[in-house]
Scaffold this motif. Structure first.
Motif, short mmCIF file in Angstrom:
data_model
loop_
_atom_site.label_atom_id
_atom_site.label_comp_id
_atom_site.label_asym_id
_atom_site.label_seq_id
_atom_site.Cartn_x
_atom_site.Cartn_y
_atom_site.Cartn_z
N ALA A 139 30.48 -58.08 21.28
CA ALA A 139 29.40 -57.15 21.64
C ALA A 139 28.05 -57.86 21.63
O ALA A 139 27.20 -57.62 22.50
CB ALA A 139 29.38 -55.96 20.68
N ARG A 140 27.86 -58.76 20.68
CA ARG A 140 26.61 -59.53 20.63
C ARG A 140 26.42 -60.36 21.90
O ARG A 140 25.30 -60.56 22.35
CB ARG A 140 26.62 -60.47 19.41
N GLU A 141 27.51 -60.81 22.46
CA GLU A 141 27.45 -61.66 23.67
C GLU A 141 27.28 -60.85 24.95
O GLU A 141 26.53 -61.23 25.84
CB GLU A 141 28.72 -62.51 23.77
N ASN A 166 20.93 -55.76 26.49
CA ASN A 166 19.65 -55.22 26.01
C ASN A 166 19.35 -55.74 24.60
O ASN A 166 20.13 -55.50 23.67
CB ASN A 166 19.69 -53.68 25.97
N TRP A 167 18.23 -56.42 24.45
CA TRP A 167 17.88 -57.01 23.14
C TRP A 167 17.81 -55.95 22.05
O TRP A 167 18.26 -56.17 20.92
CB TRP A 167 16.55 -57.78 23.22
N GLY A 194 26.38 -56.41 33.40
CA GLY A 194 26.28 -56.38 31.95
C GLY A 194 26.89 -55.13 31.34
O GLY A 194 27.25 -54.18 32.02
N MET A 195 26.99 -55.17 30.02
CA MET A 195 27.54 -54.06 29.25
C MET A 195 26.46 -53.57 28.28
O MET A 195 25.53 -54.30 27.93
CB MET A 195 28.77 -54.52 28.46
N LEU A 196 26.60 -52.34 27.85
CA LEU A 196 25.65 -51.74 26.93
C LEU A 196 26.29 -50.60 26.17
O LEU A 196 27.46 -50.30 26.38
CB LEU A 196 24.41 -51.25 27.70
N GLN A 198 10.89 -50.09 20.77
CA GLN A 198 10.04 -49.80 21.92
C GLN A 198 10.21 -50.91 22.96
O GLN A 198 10.22 -52.09 22.61
CB GLN A 198 8.57 -49.67 21.48
N TYR A 199 10.36 -50.50 24.20
CA TYR A 199 10.56 -51.48 25.26
C TYR A 199 10.09 -50.91 26.59
O TYR A 199 9.95 -49.70 26.74
CB TYR A 199 12.04 -51.90 25.35
#
Length: 200
Positions: A172-174, A178-179, A90-92, A130-131
């Motif tokens: 980027a949304r796809e 990370n939500w 994944g990307m972030l 918060q997560y």
């Protein structure tokens, strides 16, 4: 080989210890080689990490730019920089721990330079979110900052372990896994719609 590993570990620890002092010395006082070495070392460890009410405090940036051929008049002209996760899945956006010897903005800019190799102008804070950490039971409180990119570095501390890529807002949304980072992106997009000319 073991001696080399031991030497490199100790050198990294020494540079991390000296970093807060070295950044206060005018860069003209350093030989170019030392200045480059210091700038190419990521901070490690959690001994300076900030916690508040049981939450580990995390900060980062959403690096962005406008498509080169157009004026900044709409969200559709925005591109954001994403980086690969350390595990390669994944990307972030760049982020990391906020430490005791730096301001929130300084920490966000440091993490962005270390992980994505970009420097720019920071906008107003986004968040908090918060997560729970996926790797441990630690709860995190995170803040992000828009960063209008002014310089892309050829070498940066995590250039060998991370890939970086400019993408559209929709992409980027796809790709961002990370939500809370997707929510931060939506908050940035909403701001840009209200005031396209503002920085952040």
């Amino acid at each position: 080989m073991r001696n080399l590993s031991f030497y490199l570990t100790n050198l990294t620890n020494l540079l991390n210890f000296l970093f807060p002092f070295l950044i206060k010395i005018p860069s003209k006082s350093f030989p170019v080689q030392i200045e480059t070495m210091v700038s190419l070392v990521s901070r490690t460890g959690r001994n300076l990490q900030r916690y508040e009410k049981g939450y580990r405090l995390v900060v980062g940036c959403i690096p962005y730019r406008y498509k080169k051929s157009q004026e900044p008049t709409s969200v559709e002209e925005l591109e954001v920089l994403v980086i690969s996760a350390q595990n390669g899945q994944g990307m972030l956006f760049p982020k990391g721990g906020w430490e005791n010897d730096e301001s929130m903005v300084e920490a966000a800019m440091r993490e962005t330079e270390e992980e994505a190799g970009v420097i720019g102008v920071v906008g107003d804070k986004l968040g908090p979110w918060q997560y729970k950490s996926k790797r441990s039971c630690i709860m995190h409180e995170s803040y992000m900052f828009p960063l209008l990119v002014q310089e892309e570095l050829d070498s940066w501390p995590e250039s060998k372990t991370r890939k970086r890529r400019w993408v559209s807002i929709n992409e980027a949304r796809e790709v961002c896994h990370n939500w809370w980072m997707r929510e931060a992106l939506e908050e940035l997009v909403s701001r840009r719609r209200l005031n396209p000319q503002a920085q952040g």
